[in-house]
Design a protein around this motif. Structure first.
Motif, short mmCIF file in Angstrom:
data_model
loop_
_atom_site.label_atom_id
_atom_site.label_comp_id
_atom_site.label_asym_id
_atom_site.label_seq_id
_atom_site.Cartn_x
_atom_site.Cartn_y
_atom_site.Cartn_z
N VAL A 137 -48.23 -11.02 -25.67
CA VAL A 137 -48.43 -11.19 -24.18
C VAL A 137 -49.90 -11.95 -23.86
O VAL A 137 -50.65 -11.71 -24.80
CB VAL A 137 -48.09 -9.89 -23.41
N ALA A 138 -49.78 -12.41 -22.80
CA ALA A 138 -51.11 -13.03 -22.44
C ALA A 138 -51.27 -12.66 -20.96
O ALA A 138 -50.37 -12.71 -20.21
CB ALA A 138 -51.03 -14.73 -22.48
N SER A 139 -52.59 -12.65 -20.51
CA SER A 139 -52.86 -12.71 -19.24
C SER A 139 -53.95 -13.57 -18.80
O SER A 139 -54.95 -13.72 -19.67
CB SER A 139 -53.52 -11.16 -18.79
N ASP A 140 -53.69 -14.45 -17.89
CA ASP A 140 -54.71 -15.57 -17.53
C ASP A 140 -55.64 -15.33 -16.28
O ASP A 140 -55.25 -14.51 -15.46
CB ASP A 140 -53.88 -16.77 -17.36
N ILE A 141 -56.67 -15.83 -16.31
CA ILE A 141 -57.60 -16.10 -15.14
C ILE A 141 -57.77 -17.32 -14.69
O ILE A 141 -58.30 -18.27 -15.64
CB ILE A 141 -58.82 -15.46 -15.37
N ARG A 142 -57.24 -17.76 -13.63
CA ARG A 142 -57.45 -19.11 -13.12
C ARG A 142 -59.02 -19.21 -12.57
O ARG A 142 -59.65 -18.25 -12.43
CB ARG A 142 -56.48 -19.56 -11.78
N GLY A 143 -59.59 -20.50 -12.67
CA GLY A 143 -60.63 -20.91 -12.19
C GLY A 143 -61.07 -20.28 -10.72
O GLY A 143 -62.15 -19.60 -10.60
N ILE A 144 -60.06 -20.24 -9.84
CA ILE A 144 -60.51 -20.08 -8.58
C ILE A 144 -60.42 -18.43 -8.09
O ILE A 144 -60.38 -17.78 -7.09
CB ILE A 144 -59.58 -20.66 -7.34
N ASP A 145 -59.82 -17.74 -9.40
CA ASP A 145 -59.88 -16.42 -9.06
C ASP A 145 -61.15 -15.60 -9.46
O ASP A 145 -61.50 -14.58 -9.30
CB ASP A 145 -58.95 -15.83 -10.44
N ASP A 146 -62.12 -16.47 -10.00
CA ASP A 146 -63.50 -16.14 -10.06
C ASP A 146 -64.45 -16.72 -9.00
O ASP A 146 -63.97 -17.89 -8.67
CB ASP A 146 -64.01 -16.31 -11.45
N ALA A 147 -65.68 -16.41 -8.63
CA ALA A 147 -66.49 -17.05 -7.77
C ALA A 147 -66.84 -18.07 -8.27
O ALA A 147 -67.22 -19.14 -7.79
CB ALA A 147 -67.50 -15.81 -7.60
#
Length: 152
Positions: free
Chosen positions: A47-57
């Motif tokens: 399984v994988a969990s992603d963080i998009r660029g715009i999810d972070d400041a």
């Protein structure tokens, strides 16, 4: 006479390239930049969990820098091509912000890596969106310098 009609288009080439690189930087800000993957060879999956660029400041700052680079490039295309050289500033800011995302942001800082043989492997990963954003930010800087050095 034919030489005069060709010359203005070629002078605007670097400015147009800055526009394209800035637009791509904006697009890369919404792509996945980092993630956490858990894999098990025994189960044959993961399984994988992603963080998009715009999810972070830092991703939002990169998006804004991309928009600023795009605006500088458009100013260069529509008026004087050397105005596209101003895009070097937001491009440089984007490079710094992308590095900060990895070192200080929520991208990979709070992530741990666990390896339990073939049973379970948990590791942070950098996704392609971050690499694309870095390539676009560097391209903006280089193309802005080319626009500055290009003879008017």
């Amino acid at each position: 006479m034919a030489e005069q009609s060709v010359q203005p288009r070629t002078r605007r080439g670097p400015a147009l390239a800055v526009v394209v690189a800035g637009a791509l930087l904006v697009c890369c800000a919404v792509l996945p930049w980092a993630g956490l993957e858990a894999r098990s060879d025994i189960l044959g999956g993961g399984v994988a969990s992603d963080i998009r660029g715009i999810d972070d400041a830092f991703g939002v700052y990169t998006l804004i820098a991309g928009l600023a680079a795009l605006a500088c490039g458009l100013a260069g295309v529509l008026t004087r091509p050397r105005l596209a050289a101003l895009a070097a500033l937001p491009g440089g800011v984007a490079v710094v912000v992308l590095v900060l995302f990895l070192t200080q942001g929520n991208g990979l800082r709070d992530r741990i890596s666990v390896q339990l043989g073939d049973w379970l492997s948990i590791a942070p990963v950098i996704r392609g969106g971050w690499f694309g954003a870095m390539a676009c930010a560097l391209a903006v800087v280089v193309l802005a310098i080319v626009a500055l050095l290009r003879r008017a």
